[in-house]
Design a protein around this motif. Structure first.
Motif, PDB file in Angstrom:
ATOM      1  N   ARG A  47      10.342   5.771   4.725  1.00 27.24           N
ATOM      2  CA  ARG A  47       9.913   4.584   3.990  1.00 27.24           C
ATOM      3  C   ARG A  47       9.696   3.432   4.958  1.00 27.24           C
ATOM      4  O   ARG A  47      10.466   3.235   5.908  1.00 27.24           O
ATOM      5  CB  ARG A  47      10.947   4.174   2.936  1.00 27.24           C
ATOM      6  N   VAL A  48       8.648   2.665   4.708  1.00 26.55           N
ATOM      7  CA  VAL A  48       8.328   1.516   5.550  1.00 26.55           C
ATOM      8  C   VAL A  48       9.246   0.358   5.163  1.00 26.55           C
ATOM      9  O   VAL A  48       9.205  -0.135   4.035  1.00 26.55           O
ATOM     10  CB  VAL A  48       6.856   1.102   5.390  1.00 26.55           C
ATOM     11  N   LEU A  49      10.082  -0.076   6.112  1.00 20.72           N
ATOM     12  CA  LEU A  49      11.019  -1.177   5.871  1.00 20.72           C
ATOM     13  C   LEU A  49      10.409  -2.528   6.231  1.00 20.72           C
ATOM     14  O   LEU A  49      10.760  -3.548   5.626  1.00 20.72           O
ATOM     15  CB  LEU A  49      12.302  -0.962   6.664  1.00 20.72           C
ATOM     16  N   SER A  50       9.536  -2.545   7.207  1.00 20.78           N
ATOM     17  CA  SER A  50       8.863  -3.787   7.583  1.00 20.78           C
ATOM     18  C   SER A  50       7.617  -3.440   8.396  1.00 20.78           C
ATOM     19  O   SER A  50       7.499  -2.334   8.938  1.00 20.78           O
ATOM     20  CB  SER A  50       9.783  -4.711   8.392  1.00 20.78           C
ATOM     21  N   VAL A  51       6.699  -4.392   8.446  1.00 21.78           N
ATOM     22  CA  VAL A  51       5.442  -4.209   9.172  1.00 21.78           C
ATOM     23  C   VAL A  51       5.337  -5.283  10.240  1.00 21.78           C
ATOM     24  O   VAL A  51       5.490  -6.474   9.957  1.00 21.78           O
ATOM     25  CB  VAL A  51       4.229  -4.294   8.221  1.00 21.78           C
ATOM     26  N   HIS A  52       5.107  -4.864  11.474  1.00 19.41           N
ATOM     27  CA  HIS A  52       4.942  -5.778  12.595  1.00 19.41           C
ATOM     28  C   HIS A  52       3.583  -5.529  13.241  1.00 19.41           C
ATOM     29  O   HIS A  52       2.940  -4.511  12.990  1.00 19.41           O
ATOM     30  CB  HIS A  52       6.048  -5.561  13.637  1.00 19.41           C
ATOM     31  N   ARG A  53       3.171  -6.432  14.082  1.00 18.55           N
ATOM     32  CA  ARG A  53       1.924  -6.217  14.817  1.00 18.55           C
ATOM     33  C   ARG A  53       2.035  -4.992  15.711  1.00 18.55           C
ATOM     34  O   ARG A  53       1.043  -4.303  15.965  1.00 18.55           O
ATOM     35  CB  ARG A  53       1.593  -7.451  15.657  1.00 18.55           C
ATOM     36  N   SER A  54       3.256  -4.741  16.193  1.00 16.59           N
ATOM     37  CA  SER A  54       3.446  -3.617  17.109  1.00 16.59           C
ATOM     38  C   SER A  54       3.580  -2.284  16.393  1.00 16.59           C
ATOM     39  O   SER A  54       3.522  -1.223  17.020  1.00 16.59           O
ATOM     40  CB  SER A  54       4.693  -3.852  17.964  1.00 16.59           C
ATOM     41  N   GLY A  55       3.776  -2.307  15.072  1.00 10.59           N
ATOM     42  CA  GLY A  55       3.918  -1.052  14.349  1.00 10.59           C
ATOM     43  C   GLY A  55       4.702  -1.183  13.064  1.00 10.59           C
ATOM     44  O   GLY A  55       4.952  -2.295  12.573  1.00 10.59           O
ATOM     45  N   GLY A  62      17.936  10.793   8.878  1.00 11.85           N
ATOM     46  CA  GLY A  62      18.111  10.957  10.311  1.00 11.85           C
ATOM     47  C   GLY A  62      17.024  10.305  11.130  1.00 11.85           C
ATOM     48  O   GLY A  62      16.926  10.554  12.334  1.00 11.85           O
ATOM     49  N   ILE A  63      16.212   9.480  10.513  1.00 11.00           N
ATOM     50  CA  ILE A  63      15.097   8.815  11.204  1.00 11.00           C
ATOM     51  C   ILE A  63      15.201   7.309  11.022  1.00 11.00           C
ATOM     52  O   ILE A  63      15.382   6.826   9.905  1.00 11.00           O
ATOM     53  CB  ILE A  63      13.742   9.302  10.662  1.00 11.00           C
ATOM     54  N   GLU A  64      15.127   6.588  12.085  1.00  9.74           N
ATOM     55  CA  GLU A  64      15.028   5.129  12.041  1.00  9.74           C
ATOM     56  C   GLU A  64      14.350   4.677  13.326  1.00  9.74           C
ATOM     57  O   GLU A  64      14.958   4.660  14.392  1.00  9.74           O
ATOM     58  CB  GLU A  64      16.406   4.477  11.913  1.00  9.74           C
ATOM     59  N   MET A  81       5.558  11.572   7.818  1.00 13.23           N
ATOM     60  CA  MET A  81       5.397  11.235   9.226  1.00 13.23           C
ATOM     61  C   MET A  81       4.950  12.431  10.058  1.00 13.23           C
ATOM     62  O   MET A  81       5.601  13.474  10.071  1.00 13.23           O
ATOM     63  CB  MET A  81       6.690  10.660   9.792  1.00 13.23           C
ATOM     64  N   GLU A  82       3.847  12.234  10.722  1.00 13.62           N
ATOM     65  CA  GLU A  82       3.341  13.207  11.680  1.00 13.62           C
ATOM     66  C   GLU A  82       4.011  12.913  13.024  1.00 13.62           C
ATOM     67  O   GLU A  82       3.707  11.909  13.677  1.00 13.62           O
ATOM     68  CB  GLU A  82       1.821  13.083  11.812  1.00 13.62           C
ATOM     69  N   ARG A  83       4.932  13.778  13.418  1.00 14.86           N
ATOM     70  CA  ARG A  83       5.668  13.533  14.651  1.00 14.86           C
ATOM     71  C   ARG A  83       4.742  13.460  15.865  1.00 14.86           C
ATOM     72  O   ARG A  83       4.881  12.574  16.716  1.00 14.86           O
ATOM     73  CB  ARG A  83       6.701  14.643  14.864  1.00 14.86           C
ATOM     74  N   ALA A  84       3.805  14.385  15.957  1.00 18.40           N
ATOM     75  CA  ALA A  84       2.925  14.427  17.118  1.00 18.40           C
ATOM     76  C   ALA A  84       1.893  13.308  17.094  1.00 18.40           C
ATOM     77  O   ALA A  84       1.513  12.781  18.145  1.00 18.40           O
ATOM     78  CB  ALA A  84       2.228  15.785  17.195  1.00 18.40           C
ATOM     79  N   ARG A  85       1.441  12.941  15.891  1.00 16.81           N
ATOM     80  CA  ARG A  85       0.412  11.905  15.755  1.00 16.81           C
ATOM     81  C   ARG A  85       0.824  10.921  14.665  1.00 16.81           C
ATOM     82  O   ARG A  85       0.305  10.944  13.550  1.00 16.81           O
ATOM     83  CB  ARG A  85      -0.931  12.529  15.408  1.00 16.81           C
ATOM     84  N   PRO A  86       1.786  10.042  14.951  1.00 17.43           N
ATOM     85  CA  PRO A  86       2.287   9.132  13.918  1.00 17.43           C
ATOM     86  C   PRO A  86       1.226   8.226  13.316  1.00 17.43           C
ATOM     87  O   PRO A  86       1.346   7.800  12.164  1.00 17.43           O
ATOM     88  CB  PRO A  86       3.365   8.323  14.658  1.00 17.43           C
TER      89      PRO A  86
END
Length: 358
Positions: A47-55, A62-64, A81-86
């Motif tokens: 889940r998207v917790l916040s949006v920044h210019r960097s991503g 187990g993901i953060e 989430m595509e691990r190889a191509r996020p």
């Protein structure tokens, strides 16, 4: 290690148990219907917790981490989430989406938040209180199919808080109104019915009305900075600078948002109709289906105004929101087509003018 995602799938047994990590982040059957077990393992949901210019800052089982920009997502979205191509991560279909026309001269749409269950429309019992603004926020929530609740802060400082409650309740009988002191434990007690584990709530409103203070009350911590209002005009100072999801000790997810100086509605016709159900019902009784409610005979709306059954100010606000929404909702293709057609007319008119003789 391959994780077992069977508990997240539609049809999984719902016996009394501790919520999974994903359920704690708001995962529900709405999203489970969109994917199977194999896909869940190959592309874990986050889940998207916040949006920044960097991503995008995302969290899952187990993901953060922060993934690069790419997916057209907003705060609250669920991604596979595509691990190889996020950058190619898939955005799951949303159960709700809050959007507005982006500020400025363009008419692009700005995404505010996704997958919200309840919107707390916050205003103060002072000169910030504005019926027209509250109607906009409620229409925004109705259009997104989100439950709105009007929260009146600074009730402890108002000479007559009951008058503000009465005015807010007149907006729609479908919207609860809560008046409170944003300090202390009162917000957590007053809003508990909407802040259940796994649910996502959002605070919307102007700057300085107490959104961050309310969020902190639910979080039981000073997690979000707060500032006071200007004494001369009761206007707020910007405190929150970005939209970000926080998890309360009770398991509810809270979205604090920056104050919106401008809220232009777009593609919100049903939401506006929901706020002005009384006027919409009157319009259905007009003699002519295309009645403009001006001077046409048999106009039920004009009759209601003349009989003092409809406040002319409320009618004017309905007209304004309808016109604004129609203007902002015109698709880019339609606008370009109109611009091209107008350009042809202008060029034709210019070409038809007789040239000046030398």
């Amino acid at each position: 290690m391959v994780r077992d995602y069977s508990a997240f799938l539609l049809g999984a047994k719902t016996t009394q148990r501790t919520p999974t990590v994903l359920e704690g982040l708001g995962w529900s059957p709405v999203f489970a219907r969109q994917i199977d077990a194999d896909a869940l393992t190959a592309t874990p949901p986050v889940r998207v917790l916040s949006v920044h210019r960097s991503g995008l800052q995302v969290a899952g089982d187990g993901i953060e981490e922060t993934i690069p920009p790419g997916p057209e997502a907003t705060v609250g979205d669920w991604l596979l989430m595509e691990r190889a191509r996020p950058r190619s991560s898939q955005v799951l279909d949303r159960k709700s989406l809050i959007k507005r026309r982006a500020p400025g001269t363009g008419r692009e749409v700005q995404l505010i938040a996704a997958n919200i269950d309840t919107v707390f429309v916050v205003t103060s019992c002072n000169t910030d209180f504005n019926i027209a603004r509250l109607e906009r926020y409620v229409a925004l929530a109705f259009e997104a199919d989100i439950e709105p609740v009007i929260v009146l802060t600074k009730a402890d400082l108002a000479e007559d808080p009951a008058s503000y409650v009465t005015a807010a309740r007149a907006i729609s009988d479908r919207v609860p109104v809560v008046a409170l002191d944003a300090r202390g434990d009162e917000p957590a007690q007053a809003l508990v019915d909407w802040c259940k584990p796994g649910r996502t709530v959002a605070f919307l409103g102007s700057s300085g009305v107490g959104k961050s203070m309310l969020s902190n009350a639910l979080l039981s911590a000073q997690a979000i900075a707060t500032q006071g209002i200007r004494e001369d005009d009761a206007k707020g100072r910007h405190t929150t600078t970005r939209r970000e999801l926080h998890v309360t000790p009770g398991g509810c997810l809270v979205l604090d948002t920056p104050g919106m100086r401008e809220l232009q509605l777009t593609e919100a016709a049903e939401g506006i109709a929901g706020v002005f159900e009384d006027i919409e019902a009157m319009a259905a009784q007009c003699r002519f289906a295309d009645c403009q409610h001006e001077t046409e005979p048999g106009c039920a709306i004009r009759t209601a105004v003349d009989d003092d059954r409809l406040d002319p100010a409320r009618l004017a606000r309905w007209r304004k929101l309808q016109a604004e929404d129609a203007f902002n909702s015109a698709s880019l293709a339609e606008r370009r087509e109109k611009d091209r057609a107008f350009g042809k007319i202008v060029r034709s008119a210019v070409g038809a003018k007789p040239r000046n003789k030398k």
